[in-house]
Scaffold this motif. Sequence first.
Motif, PDB file in Angstrom:
ATOM      1  N   GLN A  88       0.691  -1.277  -0.039  1.00 28.65           N
ATOM      2  CA  GLN A  88      -0.006  -0.170  -0.033  1.00 28.65           C
ATOM      3  C   GLN A  88       0.884   1.234  -0.020  1.00 28.65           C
ATOM      4  OE1 GLN A  88      -3.462   0.044   0.089  1.00 28.65           O
ATOM      5  NE2 GLN A  88      -3.604  -1.936  -0.213  1.00 28.65           N
ATOM      6  N   SER A  89       0.649   2.123  -0.825  1.00 26.04           N
ATOM      7  CA  SER A  89       1.577   3.350  -0.988  1.00 26.04           C
ATOM      8  C   SER A  89       0.956   4.548  -0.838  1.00 26.04           C
ATOM      9  CB  SER A  89       2.192   3.315  -2.359  1.00 26.04           C
ATOM     10  OG  SER A  89       2.697   1.901  -2.630  1.00 26.04           O
ATOM     11  N   THR A  90       1.850   5.443  -0.253  1.00 29.97           N
ATOM     12  CA  THR A  90       1.325   6.863   0.139  1.00 29.97           C
ATOM     13  C   THR A  90       1.582   7.596  -1.280  1.00 29.97           C
ATOM     14  OG1 THR A  90       3.555   7.472   0.746  1.00 29.97           O
ATOM     15  CG2 THR A  90       2.083   6.828   2.550  1.00 29.97           C
ATOM     16  N   LYS A  91       0.998   8.751  -1.496  1.00 28.90           N
ATOM     17  CA  LYS A  91       1.229   9.663  -2.603  1.00 28.90           C
ATOM     18  C   LYS A  91       2.875   9.810  -2.733  1.00 28.90           C
ATOM     19  CE  LYS A  91       0.005  13.948  -4.806  1.00 28.90           C
ATOM     20  NZ  LYS A  91      -0.656  15.087  -4.527  1.00 28.90           N
ATOM     21  N   ARG A  92       3.497  10.111  -1.705  1.00 30.06           N
ATOM     22  CA  ARG A  92       4.879  10.321  -1.856  1.00 30.06           C
ATOM     23  C   ARG A  92       5.599   9.038  -2.701  1.00 30.06           C
ATOM     24  NH1 ARG A  92       9.216  11.569   2.953  1.00 30.06           N
ATOM     25  NH2 ARG A  92      11.079  11.781   1.694  1.00 30.06           N
ATOM     26  N   GLN A  93       5.300   7.885  -1.999  1.00 20.11           N
ATOM     27  CA  GLN A  93       5.816   6.833  -2.433  1.00 20.11           C
ATOM     28  C   GLN A  93       5.492   6.617  -3.762  1.00 20.11           C
ATOM     29  OE1 GLN A  93       4.078   4.294   0.549  1.00 20.11           O
ATOM     30  NE2 GLN A  93       6.162   3.658   1.460  1.00 20.11           N
TER      31      GLN A  93
END
Length: 126
Positions: A88-93
Amino acid sequence: MGNTDSKITNVYRDYLFQLSQNDDTSNNEFYTDFLNVTANLQLHTFNTVITNSVLRKIICLNPQNYVNLLDFTISNFIDLFTNFQQTQSTKRQVNFFFKQVITSIRIITKLTPILYEHIQEGHTIL
């Protein structure tokens, strides 16, 4: 900012020089660093520094390093997608992921035609 760009360009040129030498670039750290420096180059700078004539010199002087860089970049590209799909990724990732993907594509599309040209001219690679 221009001074920083100049430093990055000089570092990148050093990496290109190392690729053409018989230095030990067989470790993944060298290639990881190469990709990281490439990610920080603007497209115009990338295309100015890594010209077809530079690539031809590198592949003639040290075809093994050339192929190793291409192999590492393709493997890294595949690993990026595999790892990205599993988390699951954040916007930054996500932004970092796309920057890495674009960097890999830049390198692959620059190196591959020169490799095929080199082979077509009858040179052996390994």
